[in-house]
Write a protein that holds these residues in place. Structure first.
Motif, mmCIF file in Angstrom:
data_model
loop_
_atom_site.group_PDB
_atom_site.id
_atom_site.type_symbol
_atom_site.label_atom_id
_atom_site.label_comp_id
_atom_site.label_asym_id
_atom_site.label_seq_id
_atom_site.Cartn_x
_atom_site.Cartn_y
_atom_site.Cartn_z
ATOM 1 N N ALA A 5 0.837 -1.203 0.000
ATOM 2 C CA ALA A 5 0.000 0.000 0.000
ATOM 3 C C ALA A 5 0.872 1.254 0.000
ATOM 4 O O ALA A 5 0.573 2.240 -0.690
ATOM 5 N N LEU A 6 1.959 1.215 0.757
ATOM 6 C CA LEU A 6 2.900 2.331 0.804
ATOM 7 C C LEU A 6 3.462 2.602 -0.588
ATOM 8 O O LEU A 6 3.515 3.744 -1.046
ATOM 9 N N LYS A 7 3.853 1.550 -1.285
ATOM 10 C CA LYS A 7 4.388 1.671 -2.648
ATOM 11 C C LYS A 7 3.314 2.189 -3.604
ATOM 12 O O LYS A 7 3.587 3.014 -4.473
ATOM 13 N N PHE A 8 2.080 1.731 -3.422
ATOM 14 C CA PHE A 8 0.984 2.162 -4.291
ATOM 15 C C PHE A 8 0.705 3.657 -4.130
ATOM 16 O O PHE A 8 0.547 4.386 -5.098
ATOM 17 N N ILE A 9 0.683 4.136 -2.886
ATOM 18 C CA ILE A 9 0.345 5.533 -2.627
ATOM 19 C C ILE A 9 1.509 6.476 -2.915
ATOM 20 O O ILE A 9 1.321 7.549 -3.487
ATOM 21 N N PHE A 10 2.727 6.084 -2.532
ATOM 22 C CA PHE A 10 3.867 6.995 -2.636
ATOM 23 C C PHE A 10 4.815 6.673 -3.781
ATOM 24 O O PHE A 10 5.805 7.382 -3.979
ATOM 25 N N GLY A 11 4.564 5.602 -4.522
ATOM 26 C CA GLY A 11 5.383 5.275 -5.680
ATOM 27 C C GLY A 11 6.821 4.943 -5.316
ATOM 28 O O GLY A 11 7.101 4.381 -4.257
ATOM 29 N N SER A 12 7.735 5.337 -6.180
ATOM 30 C CA SER A 12 9.142 4.986 -5.989
ATOM 31 C C SER A 12 9.751 5.640 -4.747
ATOM 32 O O SER A 12 10.768 5.177 -4.242
ATOM 33 N N SER A 13 9.135 6.692 -4.244
ATOM 34 C CA SER A 13 9.629 7.335 -3.020
ATOM 35 C C SER A 13 9.562 6.388 -1.830
ATOM 36 O O SER A 13 10.351 6.513 -0.897
ATOM 37 N N ALA A 14 8.633 5.441 -1.863
ATOM 38 C CA ALA A 14 8.447 4.533 -0.724
ATOM 39 C C ALA A 14 9.687 3.676 -0.487
ATOM 40 O O ALA A 14 10.169 3.574 0.645
ATOM 41 N N VAL A 15 10.211 3.070 -1.524
ATOM 42 C CA VAL A 15 11.383 2.200 -1.386
ATOM 43 C C VAL A 15 12.594 3.012 -0.940
ATOM 44 O O VAL A 15 13.336 2.612 -0.039
ATOM 45 N N ALA A 16 12.777 4.165 -1.551
ATOM 46 C CA ALA A 16 13.908 5.030 -1.185
ATOM 47 C C ALA A 16 13.778 5.517 0.258
ATOM 48 O O ALA A 16 14.770 5.578 0.992
ATOM 49 N N ALA A 17 12.560 5.834 0.692
ATOM 50 C CA ALA A 17 12.339 6.286 2.069
ATOM 51 C C ALA A 17 12.621 5.164 3.059
ATOM 52 O O ALA A 17 13.240 5.385 4.105
ATOM 53 N N LEU A 18 12.167 3.958 2.751
ATOM 54 C CA LEU A 18 12.441 2.815 3.624
ATOM 55 C C LEU A 18 13.940 2.568 3.746
ATOM 56 O O LEU A 18 14.433 2.232 4.816
ATOM 57 N N ASP A 19 14.654 2.762 2.651
ATOM 58 C CA ASP A 19 16.107 2.603 2.672
ATOM 59 C C ASP A 19 16.744 3.646 3.605
ATOM 60 O O ASP A 19 17.635 3.319 4.387
ATOM 61 N N LEU A 20 16.277 4.881 3.546
ATOM 62 C CA LEU A 20 16.794 5.926 4.440
ATOM 63 C C LEU A 20 16.515 5.591 5.902
ATOM 64 O O LEU A 20 17.358 5.810 6.771
ATOM 65 N N VAL A 21 15.334 5.035 6.180
ATOM 66 C CA VAL A 21 14.994 4.637 7.552
ATOM 67 C C VAL A 21 15.908 3.505 8.003
ATOM 68 O O VAL A 21 16.442 3.529 9.117
ATOM 69 N N ASP A 22 16.119 2.516 7.134
ATOM 70 C CA ASP A 22 17.008 1.391 7.470
ATOM 71 C C ASP A 22 18.427 1.865 7.778
ATOM 72 O O ASP A 22 19.122 1.278 8.591
ATOM 73 N N GLN A 23 18.857 2.924 7.112
ATOM 74 C CA GLN A 23 20.201 3.452 7.311
ATOM 75 C C GLN A 23 20.273 4.444 8.481
ATOM 76 O O GLN A 23 21.313 5.059 8.708
ATOM 77 N N HIS A 24 19.167 4.623 9.202
ATOM 78 C CA HIS A 24 19.086 5.563 10.329
ATOM 79 C C HIS A 24 19.528 6.963 9.906
ATOM 80 O O HIS A 24 20.307 7.628 10.593
ATOM 81 N N SER A 25 19.003 7.403 8.780
ATOM 82 C CA SER A 25 19.376 8.696 8.202
ATOM 83 C C SER A 25 18.533 9.864 8.706
ATOM 84 O O SER A 25 18.762 11.001 8.312
ATOM 85 N N VAL A 26 17.549 9.587 9.559
ATOM 86 C CA VAL A 26 16.627 10.630 10.015
ATOM 87 C C VAL A 26 16.962 11.039 11.441
ATOM 88 O O VAL A 26 17.091 10.194 12.323
#
Length: 138
Positions: A33-54
């Protein structure tokens, strides 16, 4: 007055937060659902979260902003209360073309909040002011 995202996006972020609090992971159907609503930004955002970039940057006055270390190595300032990011993608895709709800940095802020993995940095009021002024000048 706080700005709001479309109801479906707000509800999805609430569901992700609830799922993470209950099980410490996000079910596949919510990721889809995240990918459906936010498109390619979803995968990139999850990657930033995984890298503790926030990081949430807080001053003694209680003011706070978020900073996200982007994949390019540049730090972007995000204002969660009004759904705004200082990155060029936000300016172009969200504000100018109106073809995205959020950029990956702002979505990473919301996802890190939901997962409870946002780093917190305490800075002086003067330092926070300098962060905000740097963004204004840049």
């Amino acid at each position: 007055m706080e700005a709001t995202l479309p109801a479906v996006a707000e509800e999805l972020l609430r569901e992700i937060k609830k799922a993470f609090q209950e099980t410490s992971h996000v079910p596949d159907e919510l990721l889809l659902a995240l990918k459906f609503i936010f498109g390619s930004s979803a995968v990139a955002a999850l990657d930033l979260v995984d890298q503790h970039s926030v990081s949430r940057v807080v001053s003694p006055s209680g003011r706070a902003v978020y900073q996200v270390l982007g994949s390019s190595g540049k730090v972007y300032t995000c204002y969660a209360a009004c759904h705004f990011c200082t990155c060029p993608a936000f300016a172009f895709s969200v504000l100018r073309k109106n073809d995205s709800l959020l950029c990956k940095h702002l979505l990473a802020v919301y996802l890190s909040q939901a997962a409870g993995v946002c780093q917190e940095l305490s800075v002086s009021d003067q330092h926070l002011a300098s962060i905000l002024l740097e963004e204004e000048e840049g």
